[in-house]
Design a protein around this motif. Structure first.
Motif, PDB file in Angstrom:
ATOM      1  N   ALA A  32       0.836  -1.200   0.000  1.00  0.00           N
ATOM      2  CA  ALA A  32       0.000   0.000   0.000  1.00  0.00           C
ATOM      3  C   ALA A  32       0.876   1.258   0.000  1.00  0.00           C
ATOM      4  N   SER A  33       1.950   1.247   0.769  1.00  0.00           N
ATOM      5  CA  SER A  33       2.867   2.391   0.787  1.00  0.00           C
ATOM      6  C   SER A  33       3.516   2.591  -0.578  1.00  0.00           C
ATOM      7  N   ALA A  34       3.937   1.490  -1.195  1.00  0.00           N
ATOM      8  CA  ALA A  34       4.570   1.581  -2.514  1.00  0.00           C
ATOM      9  C   ALA A  34       3.593   2.108  -3.559  1.00  0.00           C
ATOM     10  N   ILE A  35       2.345   1.704  -3.474  1.00  0.00           N
ATOM     11  CA  ILE A  35       1.334   2.193  -4.412  1.00  0.00           C
ATOM     12  C   ILE A  35       1.174   3.698  -4.283  1.00  0.00           C
ATOM     13  N   MET A  36       1.059   4.182  -3.049  1.00  0.00           N
ATOM     14  CA  MET A  36       0.861   5.622  -2.842  1.00  0.00           C
ATOM     15  C   MET A  36       2.090   6.416  -3.257  1.00  0.00           C
ATOM     16  N   ARG A  37       3.281   5.888  -2.985  1.00  0.00           N
ATOM     17  CA  ARG A  37       4.490   6.606  -3.409  1.00  0.00           C
ATOM     18  C   ARG A  37       4.546   6.705  -4.928  1.00  0.00           C
ATOM     19  N   ALA A  38       4.176   5.610  -5.601  1.00  0.00           N
ATOM     20  CA  ALA A  38       4.187   5.634  -7.064  1.00  0.00           C
ATOM     21  C   ALA A  38       3.206   6.667  -7.593  1.00  0.00           C
ATOM     22  N   VAL A  39       2.013   6.709  -7.040  1.00  0.00           N
ATOM     23  CA  VAL A  39       1.012   7.689  -7.487  1.00  0.00           C
ATOM     24  C   VAL A  39       1.507   9.106  -7.243  1.00  0.00           C
ATOM     25  N   ASN A  40       2.037   9.355  -6.060  1.00  0.00           N
ATOM     26  CA  ASN A  40       2.489  10.707  -5.726  1.00  0.00           C
ATOM     27  C   ASN A  40       3.714  11.126  -6.535  1.00  0.00           C
ATOM     28  N   ASP A  41       4.446  10.147  -7.054  1.00  0.00           N
ATOM     29  CA  ASP A  41       5.583  10.450  -7.931  1.00  0.00           C
ATOM     30  C   ASP A  41       5.172  10.559  -9.396  1.00  0.00           C
ATOM     31  N   GLY A  42       3.882  10.372  -9.664  1.00  0.00           N
ATOM     32  CA  GLY A  42       3.396  10.464 -11.038  1.00  0.00           C
ATOM     33  C   GLY A  42       3.493   9.169 -11.814  1.00  0.00           C
ATOM     34  N   ASP A  43       3.872   8.073 -11.157  1.00  0.00           N
ATOM     35  CA  ASP A  43       4.005   6.780 -11.823  1.00  0.00           C
ATOM     36  C   ASP A  43       2.737   5.954 -11.600  1.00  0.00           C
ATOM     37  N   VAL A  44       1.666   6.363 -12.240  1.00  0.00           N
ATOM     38  CA  VAL A  44       0.392   5.672 -12.058  1.00  0.00           C
ATOM     39  C   VAL A  44       0.478   4.252 -12.608  1.00  0.00           C
ATOM     40  N   ALA A  45       1.175   4.065 -13.719  1.00  0.00           N
ATOM     41  CA  ALA A  45       1.319   2.728 -14.289  1.00  0.00           C
ATOM     42  C   ALA A  45       2.009   1.789 -13.302  1.00  0.00           C
ATOM     43  N   GLY A  46       3.013   2.289 -12.612  1.00  0.00           N
ATOM     44  CA  GLY A  46       3.691   1.471 -11.611  1.00  0.00           C
ATOM     45  C   GLY A  46       2.772   1.111 -10.461  1.00  0.00           C
ATOM     46  N   ALA A  47       1.928   2.054 -10.050  1.00  0.00           N
ATOM     47  CA  ALA A  47       0.973   1.778  -8.984  1.00  0.00           C
ATOM     48  C   ALA A  47      -0.022   0.711  -9.405  1.00  0.00           C
ATOM     49  N   LEU A  48      -0.518   0.808 -10.629  1.00  0.00           N
ATOM     50  CA  LEU A  48      -1.483  -0.175 -11.120  1.00  0.00           C
ATOM     51  C   LEU A  48      -0.846  -1.565 -11.249  1.00  0.00           C
ATOM     52  N   ARG A  49       0.439  -1.594 -11.585  1.00  0.00           N
ATOM     53  CA  ARG A  49       1.126  -2.874 -11.683  1.00  0.00           C
ATOM     54  C   ARG A  49       1.205  -3.543 -10.309  1.00  0.00           C
ATOM     55  N   LEU A  50       1.447  -2.761  -9.274  1.00  0.00           N
ATOM     56  CA  LEU A  50       1.480  -3.301  -7.922  1.00  0.00           C
ATOM     57  C   LEU A  50       0.109  -3.846  -7.519  1.00  0.00           C
ATOM     58  N   ILE A  51      -0.933  -3.146  -7.910  1.00  0.00           N
ATOM     59  CA  ILE A  51      -2.288  -3.607  -7.617  1.00  0.00           C
ATOM     60  C   ILE A  51      -2.555  -4.923  -8.332  1.00  0.00           C
ATOM     61  N   ASP A  52      -2.122  -5.006  -9.590  1.00  0.00           N
ATOM     62  CA  ASP A  52      -2.295  -6.253 -10.352  1.00  0.00           C
ATOM     63  C   ASP A  52      -1.596  -7.415  -9.648  1.00  0.00           C
ATOM     64  N   GLU A  53      -0.416  -7.157  -9.112  1.00  0.00           N
ATOM     65  CA  GLU A  53       0.332  -8.230  -8.449  1.00  0.00           C
ATOM     66  C   GLU A  53      -0.404  -8.732  -7.210  1.00  0.00           C
ATOM     67  N   SER A  54      -1.066  -7.837  -6.498  1.00  0.00           N
ATOM     68  CA  SER A  54      -1.844  -8.276  -5.337  1.00  0.00           C
ATOM     69  C   SER A  54      -3.021  -9.143  -5.761  1.00  0.00           C
ATOM     70  N   HIS A  55      -3.639  -8.788  -6.890  1.00  0.00           N
ATOM     71  CA  HIS A  55      -4.745  -9.609  -7.391  1.00  0.00           C
ATOM     72  C   HIS A  55      -4.247 -10.975  -7.847  1.00  0.00           C
ATOM     73  N   VAL A  56      -3.071 -11.004  -8.454  1.00  0.00           N
ATOM     74  CA  VAL A  56      -2.487 -12.284  -8.865  1.00  0.00           C
ATOM     75  C   VAL A  56      -2.206 -13.147  -7.637  1.00  0.00           C
ATOM     76  N   GLN A  57      -1.697 -12.538  -6.572  1.00  0.00           N
ATOM     77  CA  GLN A  57      -1.411 -13.278  -5.350  1.00  0.00           C
ATOM     78  C   GLN A  57      -2.695 -13.852  -4.757  1.00  0.00           C
ATOM     79  N   LEU A  58      -3.767 -13.053  -4.795  1.00  0.00           N
ATOM     80  CA  LEU A  58      -5.044 -13.537  -4.286  1.00  0.00           C
ATOM     81  C   LEU A  58      -5.542 -14.716  -5.115  1.00  0.00           C
ATOM     82  N   LEU A  59      -5.394 -14.628  -6.427  1.00  0.00           N
ATOM     83  CA  LEU A  59      -5.808 -15.729  -7.296  1.00  0.00           C
ATOM     84  C   LEU A  59      -4.980 -16.983  -7.006  1.00  0.00           C
TER      85      LEU A  59
END
Length: 255
Positions: A70-97
């Protein structure tokens, strides 16, 4: 973006909404979880509704992703790296699957276990019948018959024993491995999971759960709880995505 054009909020204003301390708010900013603030002429941090939305997004992400992601996602968003944040979210969904598939594999393996299959006639490791069999329980067996039953080499069972997945006891008179009902159960469960492609290190915690539950029947409650926790994580991921989307939308409007 110009934070100075927004309504100014004090750290206590952000903290009170979520039952946090003002120090936690400052820590979140220092960690990049909140966007950087401007300072007032007197040196105080001036927070805005943007920071309030960022804090809500972070706290909503926590249950589904954990603090580190969650911290990494917010840092990526605040740094303007939205794609990086979305990739982290995708990885969490993959882990859940992956976790859901693991649970399905465990349930499938448990369904495949045949308690009647543990009733094997005690024999010696050699399988020749020439060595007197030591005294055993009605469902105890030895490495040869068990390996034959599972269509494995005895060496495989020894490997599983070294990995802590199967725990036969040693007969004090002959030194033969004696597999009681629990050891046979663990061997059969390990065998099913290995057939499903799981590695020994992935199987170990599952075997530990079976042992801590005291067998297969008590494990049903643990499996039900496991289902519930996975569902809770799925809902938490959705809630976190909604809060993050609101934050991203607010950032887009400001731009």
């Amino acid at each position: 973006m110009n934070p100075q054009t927004d309504t100014q909020l004090r750290p206590i204003d952000l903290a009170r909404e979520h039952g946090l301390s003002t120090q936690a708010i400052r820590n979140y900013e220092d960690a990049g979880i909140l966007p950087a603030t401007v300072r007032t002429p007197t040196g105080y941090r001036a927070y805005t509704p943007l920071h309030a939305r960022a804090l809500r997004a972070f706290l909503a992400l926590l249950p589904g992703h954990g603090h580190r992601t969650a911290s990494a996602i917010m840092r990526a968003v605040n740094d303007g790296d939205v794609a990086g944040a979305l990739r982290l979210i995708d990885e969490s969904h993959v882990q859940l699957l992956d976790d859901r598939r693991t649970l399905q594999a465990v349930e499938g393996a448990l369904r495949d276990l045949d308690p009647a299959g543990t009733k094997t006639r005690p024999e010696a490791d050699t399988g020749t019948g020439t060595t007197p069999a030591p005294r055993t329980g009605p469902r105890d067996t030895f490495i040869g018959p068990l390996a034959a039953q599972l269509r494995l080499r005895p060496a495989t069972l020894r490997t599983w024993e070294r990995a802590g997945l199967v725990r036969p006891r040693r007969d004090p008179q002959t030194g033969y491995r004696v597999y009681d009902e629990a050891a046979v159960r663990d061997a059969r469960l390990t065998h099913q999971l290995r057939r499903g492609g799981y590695l020994l290190e992935q199987i170990a915690p599952l075997i530990a759960q079976v042992r801590s539950a005291g067998g297969l029947e008590p494990l049903e409650a643990a499996l039900e709880d496991w289902h519930g926790r996975l569902s809770d994580r799925g809902r938490a991921l959705l809630a976190g995505a909604a809060a993050l989307d609101a934050y991203l939308d607010h950032l887009d409007r400001r731009r």
